[in-house]
Design a protein around this motif. Structure first.
Motif, PDB file in Angstrom:
ATOM      1  N   PRO A   1       0.803  -1.229   0.000  1.00 54.43           N
ATOM      2  CA  PRO A   1       0.000   0.000   0.000  1.00 54.43           C
ATOM      3  C   PRO A   1       0.836   1.279   0.000  1.00 54.43           C
ATOM      4  O   PRO A   1       0.340   2.336  -0.411  1.00 54.43           O
ATOM      5  CB  PRO A   1      -0.830  -0.129   1.286  1.00 54.43           C
ATOM      6  N   LEU A   2       2.094   1.195   0.413  1.00 49.22           N
ATOM      7  CA  LEU A   2       2.917   2.395   0.463  1.00 49.22           C
ATOM      8  C   LEU A   2       3.316   2.889  -0.927  1.00 49.22           C
ATOM      9  O   LEU A   2       3.820   4.006  -1.073  1.00 49.22           O
ATOM     10  CB  LEU A   2       4.181   2.154   1.302  1.00 49.22           C
ATOM     11  N   THR A   3       3.082   2.083  -1.965  1.00 48.36           N
ATOM     12  CA  THR A   3       3.489   2.488  -3.315  1.00 48.36           C
ATOM     13  C   THR A   3       2.296   2.552  -4.275  1.00 48.36           C
ATOM     14  O   THR A   3       2.456   2.404  -5.481  1.00 48.36           O
ATOM     15  CB  THR A   3       4.534   1.500  -3.879  1.00 48.36           C
ATOM     16  N   THR A   4       1.103   2.772  -3.758  1.00 44.85           N
ATOM     17  CA  THR A   4      -0.080   2.838  -4.618  1.00 44.85           C
ATOM     18  C   THR A   4      -0.064   4.090  -5.496  1.00 44.85           C
ATOM     19  O   THR A   4       0.627   5.063  -5.211  1.00 44.85           O
ATOM     20  CB  THR A   4      -1.363   2.850  -3.773  1.00 44.85           C
ATOM     21  N   ASP A   5      -0.856   4.045  -6.560  1.00 46.87           N
ATOM     22  CA  ASP A   5      -0.933   5.184  -7.479  1.00 46.87           C
ATOM     23  C   ASP A   5      -2.399   5.431  -7.844  1.00 46.87           C
ATOM     24  O   ASP A   5      -3.081   4.535  -8.362  1.00 46.87           O
ATOM     25  CB  ASP A   5      -0.120   4.906  -8.744  1.00 46.87           C
ATOM     26  N   TRP A   6      -2.870   6.634  -7.601  1.00 45.29           N
ATOM     27  CA  TRP A   6      -4.274   6.965  -7.798  1.00 45.29           C
ATOM     28  C   TRP A   6      -4.716   6.819  -9.246  1.00 45.29           C
ATOM     29  O   TRP A   6      -5.710   6.148  -9.534  1.00 45.29           O
ATOM     30  CB  TRP A   6      -4.550   8.374  -7.293  1.00 45.29           C
ATOM     31  N   GLU A   7      -4.012   7.435 -10.175  1.00 39.81           N
ATOM     32  CA  GLU A   7      -4.426   7.384 -11.574  1.00 39.81           C
ATOM     33  C   GLU A   7      -4.425   5.953 -12.109  1.00 39.81           C
ATOM     34  O   GLU A   7      -5.332   5.541 -12.833  1.00 39.81           O
ATOM     35  CB  GLU A   7      -3.514   8.281 -12.423  1.00 39.81           C
ATOM     36  N   THR A   8      -3.414   5.203 -11.753  1.00 39.65           N
ATOM     37  CA  THR A   8      -3.344   3.808 -12.189  1.00 39.65           C
ATOM     38  C   THR A   8      -4.487   2.995 -11.613  1.00 39.65           C
ATOM     39  O   THR A   8      -5.059   2.119 -12.286  1.00 39.65           O
ATOM     40  CB  THR A   8      -2.002   3.183 -11.771  1.00 39.65           C
ATOM     41  N   SER A   9      -4.855   3.296 -10.367  1.00 42.16           N
ATOM     42  CA  SER A   9      -5.907   2.517  -9.709  1.00 42.16           C
ATOM     43  C   SER A   9      -7.249   2.657 -10.414  1.00 42.16           C
ATOM     44  O   SER A   9      -8.036   1.699 -10.471  1.00 42.16           O
ATOM     45  CB  SER A   9      -6.045   2.935  -8.238  1.00 42.16           C
ATOM     46  N   LYS A  10      -7.545   3.830 -10.942  1.00 46.73           N
ATOM     47  CA  LYS A  10      -8.810   4.023 -11.662  1.00 46.73           C
ATOM     48  C   LYS A  10      -8.880   3.116 -12.885  1.00 46.73           C
ATOM     49  O   LYS A  10      -9.920   2.499 -13.160  1.00 46.73           O
ATOM     50  CB  LYS A  10      -8.964   5.494 -12.064  1.00 46.73           C
ATOM     51  N   GLN A  11      -7.763   3.033 -13.617  1.00 49.75           N
ATOM     52  CA  GLN A  11      -7.728   2.165 -14.786  1.00 49.75           C
ATOM     53  C   GLN A  11      -7.830   0.694 -14.376  1.00 49.75           C
ATOM     54  O   GLN A  11      -8.508  -0.103 -15.040  1.00 49.75           O
ATOM     55  CB  GLN A  11      -6.433   2.388 -15.578  1.00 49.75           C
TER      56      GLN A  11
END
Length: 436
Positions: free
Chosen positions: A253-263
């Motif tokens: 979870p420390l390396t999550t990415d918002w824009e990538t998560s939507k895709q």
């Protein structure tokens, strides 16, 4: 004099932070009909925050509006940093004819800047969530949409996991996510920990967990048991702790990415994310099968399941407008005829007779209720925020949410109950001090 002092105060703040504000060129248009005489004609400027659709969707709105009002010319101006860019203009009178009421303006000062649209008592029969910016029994703005809170999910992933139920208790929700992990390749729930602000979206589900629209502003500021077992805050964040503790979230979870998560959610690589209704459109836009993107209430043990509703920006008329009739006609059109609230904001229309958006239509007849939060009692306006600030808890910040996730995945030695105990002790001390 009050208005001048208010604007000078905000201008001084803006000068300090001006290096961080985005610039925007103005496309101002003046009125050409002199004093307003009730005729729906002339030229109006509509100021919006939607830089992404101002030259496309909004132009289509104008064309449709002019079919009914051919004597009105509609101009648009979009501000990338709406609050930061509109405030310096408020003292000049040159802030368009129709605009969004800045949240920076104290509620009691709204009549200095905006034209009354009607009486609260009368307009409440037609619109919901109009009391947040009302003053002295008068309505000064109508929400451009009414947002709701819950969980965005991918229907295809749920189908593959054999899940058909959309109303969960916390235990049932955990079992559903475990089925996703066992039967699919999708991440059951994506926390978006690294983004930080995404964790604050969980707080919007408090009323759902409570099952009571009175809880947030009426019960909460008057209780010392805000984070104790069995109470809404405890049960809400216990879901966050449990999904992380059981390995039902992203691996790191420390390396999550918002824009990538939507895709990833659009593609079915993620099953669920806790987000407001505003996110639905963003995620649907990323897939060729937007029908796969659904929405559900946050899990709760409450007898009544509700989607808590809250107003978006309020659309209002400049008190200095020389074409108030045309400006009011645009407000009426935008709210009731344009389709913006559901099609672009992906919320509910504030008009009570409007249809539910597609994302919620499946809940008709299920017993799930859609309710706005009950306002604070007279004399207690802002009390929850005052207690929260004094306690330094951060109900709407990411800090203690990250603390919960860190504890759940084993990065710290804290238990969930220890975290909740600390928060409740801080709440009690702050509440005693603020209430004095």
């Amino acid at each position: 004099m009050k208005k001048n002092k208010l604007i000078l105060f905000f201008m001084s703040i803006l000068l300090v932070v001006s290096g961080f504000l985005a610039g925007c060129s103005s496309n101002e248009a003046g009125s050409d009909s002199g004093d307003d005489d009730g005729k729906v004609e002339g030229e109006i400027t509509v100021i919006t925050q939607r830089t992404d659709i101002v030259d496309t969707v909004f132009k289509d709105y104008a064309a449709k509006f002019q079919e009914e009002y051919p004597d009105v010319e509609v101009n648009f101006e979009a501000l990338a940093d709406y609050e930061g860019q509109i405030m310096p203009r408020m003292n000049t009178g040159d802030y368009g004819d129709v605009l969004l009421i800045p949240t920076s303006i104290p509620i009691e000062d709204i009549p200095d800047f905006f034209e009354p649209l009607g009486d609260v008592e009368e307009m409440q029969e037609e619109y919901m969530a109009i009391d947040e910016r009302a003053v002295g029994g008068k309505v000064y703005g109508i929400p451009i949409a009414v947002n709701y809170s819950g969980i965005v999910y991918n229907k295809s992933v749920f189908e593959e996991a054999g899940i058909s139920e959309l109303q969960f208790t916390p235990d049932e929700f955990l079992k559903a996510l475990e089925a996703v992990k066992e039967k699919t390749d999708a991440i059951p729930l994506y926390t978006n920990y690294a983004a930080g602000w995404t964790l604050t979206q969980w707080e919007s589900a408090l009323a759902t967990v409570a099952g009571d629209p009175d809880y947030v502003n009426i019960t909460q500021p008057n209780t010392d048991d805000n984070f104790v077992p069995g109470e809404p805050h405890y049960e809400l964040y216990k879901v966050m702790y449990d999904v992380a503790n059981k390995g039902l979230i992203e691996k790191d979870p420390l390396t999550t990415d918002w824009e990538t998560s939507k895709q990833m959610l659009a593609d079915g690589d993620i099953a669920t994310m806790v987000l407001g209704s505003w996110a639905i459109g963003q995620i649907k836009a990323l897939t060729d099968t937007p029908e796969d993107i659904g929405y559900m209430p946050f899990p709760t043990n409450a007898e009544k399941v509700l989607f808590p509703l809250s107003a978006d920006y309020n659309l209002a008329v400049n008190v200095n407008s020389e074409n108030k009739a045309a400006a009011k006609a645009w407000v009426d059109f935008f709210i009731n005829e344009s389709g913006y609230p559901t099609e672009q904001a992906f919320g509910l229309s504030p008009a009570k007779d409007a249809l539910l958006p597609d994302a919620l239509s499946e809940f008709e007849g299920t017993g799930i209720e859609f309710e706005t939060l009950t306002p604070a009692e007279e004399g207690q306006e802002g009390l929850v925020d005052a207690i929260d600030k004094e306690a330094e808890i951060g109900l709407w910040t990411e800090d203690f949410k990250k603390r919960i996730v860190e504890a759940a995945i084993g990065n710290t030695d804290e238990t969930y109950d220890e975290i909740m105990k600390d928060l409740n002790e801080d709440w009690v001390k702050a509440r005693e001090k603020v209430a004095e």
